[in-house]
Design a protein around this motif. Structure first.
Motif, PDB file in Angstrom:
ATOM      1  N   GLU A  97      17.053  71.538  29.555  1.00 21.40           N
ATOM      2  CA  GLU A  97      18.043  70.830  30.359  1.00 21.40           C
ATOM      3  C   GLU A  97      18.990  70.099  29.422  1.00 21.40           C
ATOM      4  OE1 GLU A  97      18.187  71.235  33.517  1.00 21.40           O
ATOM      5  OE2 GLU A  97      16.207  72.128  33.907  1.00 21.40           O
ATOM      6  N   PRO A  98      20.206  69.753  29.896  1.00 21.13           N
ATOM      7  CA  PRO A  98      21.131  68.997  29.041  1.00 21.13           C
ATOM      8  C   PRO A  98      20.498  67.694  28.553  1.00 21.13           C
ATOM      9  CG  PRO A  98      22.263  69.819  30.991  1.00 21.13           C
ATOM     10  CD  PRO A  98      20.800  70.080  31.214  1.00 21.13           C
ATOM     11  N   LEU A  99      20.785  67.335  27.303  1.00 18.13           N
ATOM     12  CA  LEU A  99      20.237  66.123  26.696  1.00 18.13           C
ATOM     13  C   LEU A  99      21.340  65.094  26.517  1.00 18.13           C
ATOM     14  CD1 LEU A  99      18.167  67.861  23.869  1.00 18.13           C
ATOM     15  CD2 LEU A  99      17.292  67.048  26.066  1.00 18.13           C
ATOM     16  N   ASP A 100      20.987  63.816  26.688  1.00 23.26           N
ATOM     17  CA  ASP A 100      21.986  62.783  26.437  1.00 23.26           C
ATOM     18  C   ASP A 100      22.141  62.580  24.934  1.00 23.26           C
ATOM     19  OD1 ASP A 100      19.991  60.874  25.483  1.00 23.26           O
ATOM     20  OD2 ASP A 100      19.484  60.486  27.566  1.00 23.26           O
ATOM     21  N   ALA A 101      23.170  61.867  24.553  1.00 29.48           N
ATOM     22  CA  ALA A 101      23.509  61.714  23.143  1.00 29.48           C
ATOM     23  C   ALA A 101      22.389  61.025  22.367  1.00 29.48           C
ATOM     24  CB  ALA A 101      24.814  60.937  23.004  1.00 29.48           C
ATOM     25  N   THR A 102      21.759  60.017  22.973  1.00 28.48           N
ATOM     26  CA  THR A 102      20.687  59.293  22.287  1.00 28.48           C
ATOM     27  C   THR A 102      19.512  60.217  21.983  1.00 28.48           C
ATOM     28  OG1 THR A 102      21.308  57.213  23.373  1.00 28.48           O
ATOM     29  CG2 THR A 102      19.075  57.369  22.467  1.00 28.48           C
ATOM     30  N   THR A 103      19.160  61.056  22.938  1.00 30.57           N
ATOM     31  CA  THR A 103      18.055  61.991  22.733  1.00 30.57           C
ATOM     32  C   THR A 103      18.406  63.036  21.687  1.00 30.57           C
ATOM     33  OG1 THR A 103      17.296  61.667  25.012  1.00 30.57           O
ATOM     34  CG2 THR A 103      16.521  63.643  23.862  1.00 30.57           C
ATOM     35  N   ARG A 104      19.636  63.541  21.730  1.00 24.67           N
ATOM     36  CA  ARG A 104      20.049  64.520  20.724  1.00 24.67           C
ATOM     37  C   ARG A 104      20.004  63.913  19.327  1.00 24.67           C
ATOM     38  NH1 ARG A 104      23.345  69.044  22.597  1.00 24.67           N
ATOM     39  NH2 ARG A 104      24.500  68.943  20.636  1.00 24.67           N
ATOM     40  N   ASP A 105      20.420  62.665  19.209  1.00 21.55           N
ATOM     41  CA  ASP A 105      20.383  62.009  17.902  1.00 21.55           C
ATOM     42  C   ASP A 105      18.944  61.843  17.421  1.00 21.55           C
ATOM     43  OD1 ASP A 105      23.127  61.852  17.900  1.00 21.55           O
ATOM     44  OD2 ASP A 105      23.217  59.730  18.469  1.00 21.55           O
ATOM     45  N   ALA A 106      18.048  61.474  18.348  1.00 21.99           N
ATOM     46  CA  ALA A 106      16.643  61.299  17.972  1.00 21.99           C
ATOM     47  C   ALA A 106      16.022  62.630  17.547  1.00 21.99           C
ATOM     48  CB  ALA A 106      15.859  60.700  19.140  1.00 21.99           C
ATOM     49  N   LEU A 107      16.346  63.691  18.264  1.00 22.58           N
ATOM     50  CA  LEU A 107      15.839  65.015  17.892  1.00 22.58           C
ATOM     51  C   LEU A 107      16.408  65.472  16.556  1.00 22.58           C
ATOM     52  CD1 LEU A 107      15.960  66.824  21.350  1.00 22.58           C
ATOM     53  CD2 LEU A 107      13.908  66.476  19.955  1.00 22.58           C
ATOM     54  N   ALA A 108      17.672  65.180  16.332  1.00 22.36           N
ATOM     55  CA  ALA A 108      18.289  65.570  15.060  1.00 22.36           C
ATOM     56  C   ALA A 108      17.634  64.832  13.899  1.00 22.36           C
ATOM     57  CB  ALA A 108      19.781  65.301  15.097  1.00 22.36           C
ATOM     58  N   ALA A 109      17.330  63.545  14.092  1.00 23.31           N
ATOM     59  CA  ALA A 109      16.705  62.764  13.024  1.00 23.31           C
ATOM     60  C   ALA A 109      15.297  63.268  12.732  1.00 23.31           C
ATOM     61  CB  ALA A 109      16.677  61.287  13.410  1.00 23.31           C
ATOM     62  N   GLU A 110      14.513  63.482  13.787  1.00 20.47           N
ATOM     63  CA  GLU A 110      13.162  64.004  13.594  1.00 20.47           C
ATOM     64  C   GLU A 110      13.210  65.436  13.068  1.00 20.47           C
ATOM     65  OE1 GLU A 110       8.782  63.580  14.219  1.00 20.47           O
ATOM     66  OE2 GLU A 110      10.508  62.367  13.595  1.00 20.47           O
ATOM     67  N   GLY A 111      14.188  66.213  13.550  1.00 21.55           N
ATOM     68  CA  GLY A 111      14.344  67.576  13.077  1.00 21.55           C
ATOM     69  C   GLY A 111      14.699  67.656  11.606  1.00 21.55           C
ATOM     70  N   SER A 112      15.486  66.704  11.137  1.00 24.78           N
ATOM     71  CA  SER A 112      15.829  66.662   9.719  1.00 24.78           C
ATOM     72  C   SER A 112      14.577  66.445   8.872  1.00 24.78           C
ATOM     73  CB  SER A 112      16.851  65.548   9.462  1.00 24.78           C
ATOM     74  OG  SER A 112      17.170  65.476   8.097  1.00 24.78           O
ATOM     75  N   ARG A 113      13.690  65.573   9.355  1.00 25.53           N
ATOM     76  CA  ARG A 113      12.426  65.350   8.631  1.00 25.53           C
ATOM     77  C   ARG A 113      11.554  66.609   8.674  1.00 25.53           C
ATOM     78  NH1 ARG A 113      13.432  60.088  10.853  1.00 25.53           N
ATOM     79  NH2 ARG A 113      12.427  60.602  12.842  1.00 25.53           N
TER      80      ARG A 113
END
Length: 374
Positions: A337-353
């Motif tokens: 489902e579409p993600l809000d900006a805060t969730t996308r940022d959190a996923l991007a940060a965890e994804g980077s790790r």
């Protein structure tokens, strides 16, 4: 303990599961401690256990699991549900006898009628001798057995699978060693570990450990995790030692009295869950970790290959995969489902790790959000 009247909703069950799986907060435990705490990690593919430990442990590095495998403190072996699990040496010797009925049932189902007349005890003895002399691939094992005049009329694959059911076969390194390829070769657990299987393993102890890692749970949940039936008498024997609740459908839930059961509003950070992770496969009612729609998308994939998933607010919200070349690594995130900006940022940060863990100092890391197929 007496039966409690308290009803535990889906979110309460979700937070209890995440707490016990160290997915609310990473644990300072060792890799071996976590593997035993979870009663093993599903390991049908070589790399998911590494990702599963990374998601749960603070500071985990691949070498820690590599050393456990090469030192023979953990092994890969077919156990719960008849699937390959990564377990401690001690748990291998305890769980393998308890899961024997699963392997017997699978053998009868997969080779119905085609093993008629086969003298299984003699086959098991011959197969054990071969793999203990040196580890074999399953193809090699079947071919060697088929050379014996006693078994020329049976298909080599059937002979090898029969031995897998009758002899506890562990996959030996380099299988499962991070970054190393190679065919799957097997030997007996007793030869590899230098110890016999447990002669009187306790199913009650294993059920209690399941509840510690996956509870609260119904009888059907326990049976789904283990792959065996008729466990209600086991739970009834344990009833006086357990707390008993109800779910939102009135089903009886069993749990350890002092196990963590955080409130439904407990914050759950985004987390990446490995392919085949037992957190998705260990309950008959999986609403505590994914909606019915998410279940169809996640577990309804062809060939039974379960993708890596990510959790948002504690529940499966999409899939992930890493694509690597010699110079770059890209993490593909496919939200349901579409993600809000805060969730996308959190996923991007965890994804980077996650990319740093998986690809190290690879020159280019990229995180891509991909539209899900409807």
């Amino acid at each position: 303990m007496n039966v409690a009247s308290e009803v535990l909703g889906v979110r309460e069950l979700n937070r209890a599961l995440l707490a016990r799986q160290s997915l609310l907060e990473r644990s300072a435990a060792s890799a071996l401690e976590m593997i035993e705490r979870l009663v093993g990690l599903q390991a049908q593919a070589p790399w998911p256990p590494y990702y599963g430990l990374w998601s749960r442990l603070a500071g985990f590095h691949q070498d820690e699991l590599v050393h456990l495998l090469t030192d023979r403190r953990v092994v890969r072996i077919g156990l719960m549900r008849g699937t390959v699990h990564l377990v401690s040496a001690a748990d291998c010797l305890t769980l393998r006898p308890l899961t024997q009925p699963i392997l017997d049932r699978a053998l009868r189902s997969n080779f119905r009628g085609s093993l008629d007349g086969l003298e299984l005890p003699a086959l098991f003895t011959a197969g054990r001798a071969l793999v203990e002399a040196r580890p074999h691939t399953m193809s090699e094992l079947g071919a060697r057995l088929a050379e014996d005049p006693r078994w020329t009329e049976w298909a080599p694959a059937a002979l090898a699978q029969a031995v897998r059911a009758g002899v506890p076969l562990v996959q030996v390194p380099p299988r499962g060693i991070w970054g190393v390829g190679g065919q799957t070769r097997v030997t007996s657990a007793e030869a590899w570990l230098g110890r016999p299987l447990h002669s009187e393993p306790s199913i009650e102890d294993v059920v209690l450990r399941y509840l510690a890692a996956f509870g609260p749970a119904t009888v059907k949940d326990v049976q789904t995790w283990m792959g065996v039936t008729r466990l209600k008498p086991v739970l009834d024997r344990l009833r006086s030692r357990l707390a008993v609740f109800r779910d939102d459908q009135g089903k009886e839930l069993f749990d350890l009295p002092d196990a963590p059961r955080p409130g439904p509003e407990t914050e759950a950070p985004v987390r990446f869950v490995a392919e085949f992770d037992n957190i998705l496969l260990s309950h008959a009612d999986r609403r505590r970790i994914m909606s019915e729609e998410a279940r169809k998308r996640t577990l309804g994939v062809p060939n039974g290959v379960f993708p890596g998933t990510f959790l948002v607010d504690g529940f499966v919200a999409g899939t992930w995969r890493i694509e690597r070349t010699s110079k770059a690594a890209a993490l593909h995130l496919t939200p349901y489902e579409p993600l809000d900006a805060t969730t996308r940022d959190a996923l991007a940060a965890e994804g980077s790790r996650l990319l740093t863990f998986a690809a190290g100092e690879t020159a280019d890391h990229d995180i891509r959000f991909v539209l899900a197929e409807q």
